[in-house]
Design a protein around this motif. Structure first.
Motif, short mmCIF file in Angstrom:
data_model
loop_
_atom_site.label_atom_id
_atom_site.label_comp_id
_atom_site.label_asym_id
_atom_site.label_seq_id
_atom_site.Cartn_x
_atom_site.Cartn_y
_atom_site.Cartn_z
N UNK A 171 -9.13 13.00 -12.71
CA UNK A 171 -7.81 12.66 -13.24
C UNK A 171 -6.93 12.07 -12.14
N UNK A 172 -7.05 12.62 -10.94
CA UNK A 172 -6.20 12.16 -9.83
C UNK A 172 -6.50 10.72 -9.45
N UNK A 202 0.87 -1.17 0.00
CA UNK A 202 0.00 0.00 0.00
C UNK A 202 0.91 1.22 0.00
N UNK A 203 0.91 1.95 -1.11
CA UNK A 203 1.78 3.13 -1.26
C UNK A 203 0.91 4.37 -1.22
N UNK A 204 1.15 5.22 -0.23
CA UNK A 204 0.32 6.42 -0.04
C UNK A 204 1.04 7.67 -0.52
N UNK A 205 0.43 8.37 -1.48
CA UNK A 205 0.89 9.69 -1.86
C UNK A 205 2.14 9.77 -2.70
N UNK A 206 2.63 8.63 -3.22
CA UNK A 206 3.88 8.67 -3.97
C UNK A 206 3.74 8.16 -5.40
N UNK A 221 -2.79 1.78 -4.44
CA UNK A 221 -2.45 3.20 -4.43
C UNK A 221 -3.40 3.95 -3.51
N UNK A 222 -2.83 4.75 -2.62
CA UNK A 222 -3.62 5.54 -1.67
C UNK A 222 -3.13 6.98 -1.69
N UNK A 223 -3.87 7.85 -1.04
CA UNK A 223 -3.47 9.25 -0.97
C UNK A 223 -3.46 9.94 -2.31
N UNK A 224 -4.33 9.49 -3.23
CA UNK A 224 -4.28 10.03 -4.60
C UNK A 224 -4.77 11.47 -4.68
N UNK A 247 -7.28 3.15 -3.17
CA UNK A 247 -8.04 3.37 -1.93
C UNK A 247 -8.50 4.82 -1.86
N UNK A 248 -9.75 5.00 -1.51
CA UNK A 248 -10.27 6.34 -1.24
C UNK A 248 -10.87 6.36 0.16
#
Length: 328
Positions: free
Chosen positions: A268-269, A197-201, A226-229, A283-284
């Protein structure tokens, strides 16, 4: 175009997840309180929208998120969804309450960082008790860079043993830094983590996961969640005011290109990460039914190819960035 209710394989884990997952930090009271009723209604609405991936952690509201997740999910068929939680912080009476981000946490408890084998086994037992469920599907090593030697030397080995024993299906990392994740993947004994789980990168504003980490995941068959999108709201006007000048300029340029294509920047994000073959799901977070409805709608919003082409041409995305499928 991505559909949030599409079910896909989570890499090599044998688990199947929806393209849109629900992050449950907000239901633990992230920044503002959420009632039990609202938390349950949010999970219910996510389920109605086809969400079948749910991600929580002991530290989210100091146990409150896990408790609410379990209460909402227990009536559902257990094989119909994937549940993730984390290890690395024990929630204890008198523990240091060092995170003011949690609104109205349970009184008298707090998190203690601990990646020891004993702590991992206790954390899993505690999580199962709070969830009231018979198993956890994915266990993340939460923020391994906080104590990397112990996270790799003890926590990962304990989770690998649980995986080999069939107690958990998949071992993962929950990280905010792509370089730390890449190092962990390289140094963990085989077979290594199954997913990350990669957040914001790996977002429209930060592609630091692209150079090393994501290609490594493809090579090793490691699935990425993918998290923190949304970058903590940086793409929305009120939060932008607090950003550095260079970031404000970047966001303004991104918004202008999205406006030309008649695409909401948040659409888009949320769709951008799916361009990379390592990314299985996004993930949202949501603290209300309306918020998860919005994320599902943004994920389904048509995006023309010219939007991504313009982002490439403008330099807002590196030229080698893989792009999502579009509506043409």
């Amino acid at each position: 175009m991505v559909k949030g209710d599409e079910i896909v394989e989570l890499g090599r884990t044998g688990l199947r997840v929806s393209r849109l997952g629900l992050g449950l930090a907000s239901l633990g009271g992230l920044f503002e309180p959420v009632s039990d009723e609202q938390a349950a209604a949010t999970v219910d609405r996510a389920w109605q929208l086809g969400v079948r991936l749910f991600d929580t952690a002991p530290v989210y509201g100091y146990g409150r998120s896990e408790t609410r997740a379990g209460r909402a999910l227990r009536p559902r068929p257990r094989d119909d969804y994937v549940l993730c939680t984390k290890i690395g912080r024990l929630i204890e009476p008198g523990g240091p309450a060092t995170q003011p981000i949690w609104a109205d946490p349970p009184p008298g408890v707090g998190p203690r960082l601990d990646f020891s084998r004993a702590a991992v086994l206790r954390s899993v037992e505690d999580s199962l008790a709070r969830l009231g469920l018979d198993r956890i599907d994915v266990l993340h090593v939460h923020d391994p860079d906080e104590d990397y030697p112990a996270a790799l030397g003890e926590a990962y080995r304990a989770l690998d043993d649980l995986r080999r024993a069939g107690v958990v299906r998949a071992v993962s990392l929950g990280v905010n830094h792509a370089d730390a994740a890449a190092r962990f993947l390289r140094e963990a004994p085989p077979p290594g983590p199954d997913c990350v789980l990669l957040a914001g990168r790996y977002t429209l504003l930060d592609q630091s996961g692209l150079a090393d980490f994501l290609p490594l995941c493809v090579t090793r068959g490691v699935a990425v969640i993918a998290a923190g999108v949304f970058q903590g709201g940086l793409l929305t006007q009120p939060r932008t005011r607090n950003a550095p000048p260079a970031m404000r300029e970047r966001i303004a340029a991104l918004r202008a290109i999205c406006a030309e294509a008649d695409v909401p920047p948040l659409a888009a994000a949320i769709q951008f990460p799916f361009g990379h073959p390592a990314v299985a799901t996004v993930l949202a977070g949501a603290r209300s039914p309306a918020e998860i409805e919005t994320s599902a709608a943004l994920l389904a919003h048509p995006i023309p190819a010219r939007l991504w082409e313009r982002l490439h041409a403008s330099g807002l995305l590196p030229a080698d960035t893989p792009l999502p499928a579009t509506c043409g």
